[in-house]
Design a protein around this motif. Structure first.
Motif, mmCIF file in Angstrom:
data_model
loop_
_atom_site.group_PDB
_atom_site.id
_atom_site.type_symbol
_atom_site.label_atom_id
_atom_site.label_comp_id
_atom_site.label_asym_id
_atom_site.label_seq_id
_atom_site.Cartn_x
_atom_site.Cartn_y
_atom_site.Cartn_z
ATOM 1 N N ASP A 41 0.806 -1.082 -0.015
ATOM 2 C CA ASP A 41 -0.155 0.122 -0.121
ATOM 3 C C ASP A 41 0.775 1.156 -0.102
ATOM 4 O OD1 ASP A 41 -2.259 -1.586 2.301
ATOM 5 O OD2 ASP A 41 -2.187 -1.680 0.073
ATOM 6 N N PHE A 42 1.922 1.031 0.957
ATOM 7 C CA PHE A 42 2.776 2.652 1.022
ATOM 8 C C PHE A 42 3.471 2.674 -0.382
ATOM 9 C CE2 PHE A 42 2.491 4.192 4.536
ATOM 10 C CZ PHE A 42 2.668 3.343 5.847
ATOM 11 N N GLU A 43 3.720 1.639 -1.092
ATOM 12 C CA GLU A 43 4.418 1.598 -2.507
ATOM 13 C C GLU A 43 3.651 2.460 -3.375
ATOM 14 O OE1 GLU A 43 7.525 -1.796 -2.054
ATOM 15 O OE2 GLU A 43 5.854 -1.987 -3.594
ATOM 16 N N GLU A 44 2.297 1.870 -3.476
ATOM 17 C CA GLU A 44 1.345 2.652 -4.256
ATOM 18 C C GLU A 44 1.235 4.113 -3.891
ATOM 19 O OE1 GLU A 44 -1.535 -1.177 -4.626
ATOM 20 O OE2 GLU A 44 -2.643 1.008 -4.689
ATOM 21 N N GLU A 45 1.163 4.263 -2.794
ATOM 22 C CA GLU A 45 0.810 5.786 -2.248
ATOM 23 C C GLU A 45 2.023 6.342 -2.861
ATOM 24 O OE1 GLU A 45 1.035 6.147 1.959
ATOM 25 O OE2 GLU A 45 2.228 7.873 1.437
ATOM 26 N N GLU A 46 3.101 5.846 -2.532
ATOM 27 C CA GLU A 46 4.343 6.794 -3.190
ATOM 28 C C GLU A 46 4.258 7.108 -4.565
ATOM 29 O OE1 GLU A 46 7.627 4.533 -0.558
ATOM 30 O OE2 GLU A 46 8.189 5.147 -2.740
ATOM 31 N N GLU A 47 3.721 6.261 -5.428
ATOM 32 C CA GLU A 47 3.850 6.359 -7.027
ATOM 33 C C GLU A 47 2.696 7.728 -6.939
ATOM 34 O OE1 GLU A 47 4.234 1.840 -8.213
ATOM 35 O OE2 GLU A 47 2.520 2.781 -8.802
ATOM 36 N N LYS A 48 1.607 7.562 -6.416
ATOM 37 C CA LYS A 48 0.491 8.624 -6.510
ATOM 38 C C LYS A 48 1.275 9.846 -6.171
ATOM 39 C CE LYS A 48 -3.514 5.937 -6.373
ATOM 40 N NZ LYS A 48 -4.919 6.036 -5.872
ATOM 41 N N GLU A 49 2.225 9.904 -5.186
ATOM 42 C CA GLU A 49 2.572 11.024 -4.777
ATOM 43 C C GLU A 49 3.484 11.807 -5.702
ATOM 44 O OE1 GLU A 49 2.875 10.533 0.275
ATOM 45 O OE2 GLU A 49 4.629 11.363 -1.088
ATOM 46 N N GLU A 50 4.235 10.960 -6.356
ATOM 47 C CA GLU A 50 5.142 11.295 -7.353
ATOM 48 C C GLU A 50 4.405 12.038 -8.574
ATOM 49 O OE1 GLU A 50 8.454 7.656 -6.506
ATOM 50 O OE2 GLU A 50 8.078 8.764 -8.614
ATOM 51 N N ASN A 51 3.212 11.440 -8.617
ATOM 52 C CA ASN A 51 2.489 12.071 -9.607
ATOM 53 C C ASN A 51 1.930 13.474 -9.371
ATOM 54 O OD1 ASN A 51 3.017 10.009 -11.299
ATOM 55 N ND2 ASN A 51 1.033 8.724 -10.733
ATOM 56 N N ASP A 52 1.573 13.548 -8.161
ATOM 57 C CA ASP A 52 1.197 14.790 -7.634
ATOM 58 C C ASP A 52 2.033 15.798 -7.567
ATOM 59 O OD1 ASP A 52 -0.871 13.118 -5.155
ATOM 60 O OD2 ASP A 52 -1.214 13.388 -7.177
ATOM 61 N N GLN A 53 3.198 15.311 -7.486
ATOM 62 C CA GLN A 53 4.287 16.525 -7.254
ATOM 63 C C GLN A 53 4.290 17.279 -8.378
ATOM 64 O OE1 GLN A 53 7.615 14.660 -5.813
ATOM 65 N NE2 GLN A 53 6.714 14.361 -3.567
ATOM 66 N N LEU A 54 4.141 16.757 -9.573
ATOM 67 C CA LEU A 54 3.922 17.214 -10.935
ATOM 68 C C LEU A 54 3.206 18.497 -10.955
ATOM 69 C CD1 LEU A 54 4.701 14.295 -12.897
ATOM 70 C CD2 LEU A 54 6.421 15.968 -12.223
ATOM 71 N N ASP A 55 1.916 18.103 -10.332
ATOM 72 C CA ASP A 55 1.014 19.335 -10.104
ATOM 73 C C ASP A 55 1.092 20.262 -9.328
ATOM 74 O OD1 ASP A 55 -1.200 16.449 -10.371
ATOM 75 O OD2 ASP A 55 0.067 17.309 -12.073
ATOM 76 N N GLY A 56 2.446 19.867 -8.217
ATOM 77 C CA GLY A 56 2.591 20.702 -7.308
ATOM 78 C C GLY A 56 1.866 21.849 -6.868
ATOM 79 N N LEU A 57 2.013 22.932 -7.512
ATOM 80 C CA LEU A 57 1.628 24.519 -7.185
ATOM 81 C C LEU A 57 0.333 24.500 -6.435
ATOM 82 C CD1 LEU A 57 3.776 26.364 -9.471
ATOM 83 C CD2 LEU A 57 4.262 26.518 -7.164
ATOM 84 N N GLU A 58 -0.516 23.909 -7.273
ATOM 85 C CA GLU A 58 -1.935 24.024 -7.052
ATOM 86 C C GLU A 58 -2.355 23.453 -5.797
ATOM 87 O OE1 GLU A 58 -2.134 22.165 -11.383
ATOM 88 O OE2 GLU A 58 -3.479 21.452 -9.983
ATOM 89 N N GLU A 59 -1.638 22.458 -5.594
ATOM 90 C CA GLU A 59 -1.945 21.701 -4.281
ATOM 91 C C GLU A 59 -1.260 22.409 -3.043
ATOM 92 O OE1 GLU A 59 -2.859 17.572 -5.762
ATOM 93 O OE2 GLU A 59 -2.422 18.152 -3.634
ATOM 94 N N GLU A 60 -0.440 23.554 -3.373
ATOM 95 C CA GLU A 60 0.148 24.098 -2.153
ATOM 96 C C GLU A 60 -1.082 24.567 -1.221
ATOM 97 O OE1 GLU A 60 3.477 26.378 -3.365
ATOM 98 O OE2 GLU A 60 4.777 24.686 -3.620
ATOM 99 N N ALA A 61 -1.823 25.224 -1.979
ATOM 100 C CA ALA A 61 -3.110 26.036 -0.762
ATOM 101 C C ALA A 61 -3.552 24.802 -0.184
ATOM 102 C CB ALA A 61 -4.147 26.543 -1.977
ATOM 103 N N HIS A 62 -3.753 23.893 -0.537
ATOM 104 C CA HIS A 62 -4.489 22.663 0.047
ATOM 105 C C HIS A 62 -3.414 22.298 1.193
ATOM 106 C CE1 HIS A 62 -7.866 20.383 -0.843
ATOM 107 N NE2 HIS A 62 -7.444 20.473 -2.299
ATOM 108 N N GLU A 63 -2.032 22.154 0.977
ATOM 109 C CA GLU A 63 -1.107 21.842 1.781
ATOM 110 C C GLU A 63 -1.214 22.590 3.134
ATOM 111 O OE1 GLU A 63 1.700 19.371 -0.974
ATOM 112 O OE2 GLU A 63 2.551 20.820 0.282
#
Lengths: 73, 397
Positions: free
Chosen positions: B187-209
Motif C-alpha cells: 500500500d505504501f508503494e502505491e501511495e508513493e507512486e501517486k505522490e510522485e504524480n502529484d508533485q508534478l502538479d505541485g503548485l495548485e496543491e500548495e494551498a491545500h497543503e
C-alpha cells in the motif's frame, strides 16, 4: 515536606522525603526509585491497614518521621 | 505433587521453567481456586479447552493481587511444557484470539529470539479487540497487535518480567533475520507512486497543503483520504493507526528531513522500536526531501513555527542553529507562541523556553528560579526534586 521511614524488616530501611499532599501511589514510586523494586509490587501497610494508592498522606495522617511497613505483592 | 514441574521438562534459561514467574506471584497462583480446581492434571489437549474458555487477559488485580485465569494457564503451560509445534498451533489458530495470545505469551517467555520475532510479528496484522483486566480490577479495551507490540518492545507485561531478547536490528545485522516487511508495504508503494504524480502538479496543491499543515496532518494522509474513499474501510484504519504510531513519535513529519537525515538515522538505528521505521523513512526521505526543497522559501516560516509547537526533539536542534533568525524575524509574536506550547522539565536547554517561562514567574523570584526546584541551594533537596521531576511529581515544599 515530610520524611517518612519505610521498613520491611528484612534489611531494607528507606527514608523518603515527600510532600504531605502526595498520594500513596507517588510515595510508592519514590520508594521504588530508591529500592529498585517496581512500584506496583510494593505494598505499604500499618499493622493490618493496607494503604490505598489514591489517598494522600495527609488524609492518612502520616506525619514527619513516622514509620511504615513495607511489604511486597 | 501438583505444583512440581514435569520431570521430563527441560530447563529454560538455566532454571526450572516455573521460576520465570517470580516467587510471590507463583505462590499467589498456587493458592488460587481456579488453579486448584481447574488446572489440576491438565494435559496439552485439555489445556486447549480451558484456553478456549478464556475471556480476558491480565496480570494480578485487586488489593491482595489475585491472579487472573490467564495467568494460571500460563503457569500451567510452564509446568507441563508443551512442544513447540503445539505452541505454534496455538499461535496460528485464527478462531480463538485468547488462545493465540496465550501461545504468544508462552513463546515470548520460553522461545529463542529468532523464534519470538518470527512467530510474533505476523500477529501484528491481527487487530481484533481484547479485554484486559487492569490492576485496579476494572476492564479495559486493547487489541491483539497492541499486546504483541508490548511483548516485543517492553520488558514487563502481565506482572511477569519478560526475559531479555536481542533487538531486532542486532539479529538483522547478524543475518539471522531478514529486515521487517510490513503487510502494508504494498500500500505504501502505491501511495508513493501517486505522490510522485502529484508533485508534478505541485503548485495548485500548495494551498491545500497549507490547510493540511494547520490541521496537523501529513499531506500524504489528506491526499489519501481524498483519493481512497472507496477503498476498504479496514485498511484505512490500519493506515490511521500506523500513521499515528509512526508520526506521533519523535520522528516528525519529514519536513527538514534532508537536514536532519544523518542525525535521525543514527538515532533511529539505536532505537529498538523502529523496526519497520527504517524502511518507511528511507522511502519517505526521497519523496519528502524533494517536496520540501521546493516549498521551503514559501512556507519555511510557518512550518518552523508549527514544528516547534508540535515536535519536541526536532525543534530542540533547530532552536540552537536558528535562534538568531527566529528572534529577528518574529520577535514577540513567536515568543507568545512559545509560552502557549507545552513545556516539560527536560526542555530547559533552549534559550527561548527559559526566557518565556521566567517572564511570568519573575514575581516569584524569591522562590526557586526553575519550576521544579532542581536548583535548590540544599543539594539533597535538589537531588530529591530532580528525582521527583523524573517521576512526574511536583517539587518538595
Amino acid at each position: 515536606m515530610i520524611e517518612v521511614v519505610l521498613n520491611d524488616r528484612l534489611g531494607k530501611k528507606v527514608r523518603v522525603k515527600c510532600n504531605e499532599d502526595d498520594t500513596i501511589g507517588d510515595l510508592k514510586k519514590l520508594v521504588a526509585a530508591q529500592t529498585g523494586t517496581r512500584s506496583d509490587k510494593i505494598r505499604i501497610q500499618k499493622w493490618y491497614n493496607v494503604y490505598k494508592d489514591h489517598i494522600t498522606l495527609k488524609d492518612y495522617e502520616i506525619h514527619d518521621g513516622m514509620g511504615l511497613e513495607l511489604y511486597y505483592n | 505433587m501438583a505444583n512440581r514441574t514435569d520431570p521430563a521438562a527441560k530447563s529454560i534459561r538455566g532454571t526450572n521453567p516455573q521460576n520465570l514467574v517470580e516467587k510471590i506471584l507463583r505462590s499467589k497462583i498456587y493458592q488460587n481456586t481456579y488453579w486448584k480446581e481447574q488446572c489440576f492434571g491438565l494435559t496439552a489437549e485439555t489445556l486447549v479447552d480451558k484456553a478456549m474458555e478464556l475471556d480476558h487477559l491480565g496480570g494480578t488485580h485487586g488489593g491482595n493481587r489475585k491472579p487472573t485465569p490467564f495467568m494460571c494457564l500460563v503457569m500451567k503451560m510452564l509446568q507441563i511444557q508443551p512442544e513447540k509445534e503445539i505452541v505454534i498451533e496455538f499461535i496460528k489458530n485464527d478462531d480463538y484470539k485468547y488462545v493465540r495470545i496465550l501461545g504468544a505469551f508462552y513463546l515470548r517467555l520460553t522461545g529463542t529470539d529468532v523464534d519470538v520475532y518470527r512467530y510474533l510479528e505476523p500477529l501484528y496484522n491481527d487487530y481484533r479487540k481484547l479485554r484486559q483486566k487492569l490492576p485496579e480490577g476494572k476492564f479495559s479495551l486493547t487489541h491483539v497487535d497492541e499486546v504483541i507490540d508490548e511483548l516485543l518492545t517492553k520488558d514487563y507485561s502481565c506482572d511477569i518480567a519478560l526475559p531479555r531478547i536481542k533487538k531486532r536490528w542486532t539479529l538483522e545485522t547478524l543475518g539471522s533475520l531478514e529486515p521487517r516487511r510490513s503487510v502494508l508495504e504494498d500500500d505504501f508503494e502505491e501511495e508513493e507512486e501517486k505522490e510522485e504524480n502529484d508533485q508534478l502538479d505541485g503548485l495548485e496543491e500548495e494551498a491545500h497543503e497549507k490547510q493540511d499543515y494547520y490541521r496537523g496532518r501529513s499531506p500524504a494522509r489528506e491526499r489519501d483520504r481524498d483519493r481512497r474513499r472507496d477503498r476498504d474501510r479496514y485498511r484505512e484504519r490500519d493506515y490511521d493507526r500506523d500513521y499515528d504510531r509512526d508520526y506521533d513519535r519523535e520522528r516528525g513529519r519529514g519536513r527538514d528531513r534532508d537536514r536532519d537525515r544523518e542525525r535521525d538515522r543514527d538515532r533511529d538505528r539505536d532505537r529498538d522500536r523502529d523496526r519497520d521505521r527504517d524502511r518507511y523513512r528511507l522511502r519517505d526521505e526521497k519523496d519528502y526531501g524533494r517536496d520540501r526543497e521546493r516549498d521551503r522559501e514559501w512556507e519555511g516560516r510557518e512550518r518552523e513555527r508549527r514544528d516547534r509547537d508540535r515536535g519536541r526533539r526536532r525543534s530542540h536542534s533547530r532552536s540552537r542553529s536558528r535562534s538568531k533568525d527566529r528572534k529577528d524575524r518574529e520577535g514577540g509574536e513567536h515568543r507568545k507562541r512559545h509560552a502557549r506550547s507545552s513545556t516539560s522539565p527536560r526542555r530547559r536547554d533552549g534559550a527561548e523556553e527559559n526566557g518565556t517561562r521566567e517572564e511570568p514567574k519573575k514575581k516569584k523570584e524569591r522562590k526557586e528560579k526553575k519550576e521544579d526546584g532542581t536548583d535548590h541551594p540544599d543539594p539533597e533537596i535538589a537531588e530529591a526534586n530532580r528525582l521527583r521531576a523524573s517521576l512526574g511529581l511536583k517539587p518538595l515544599k
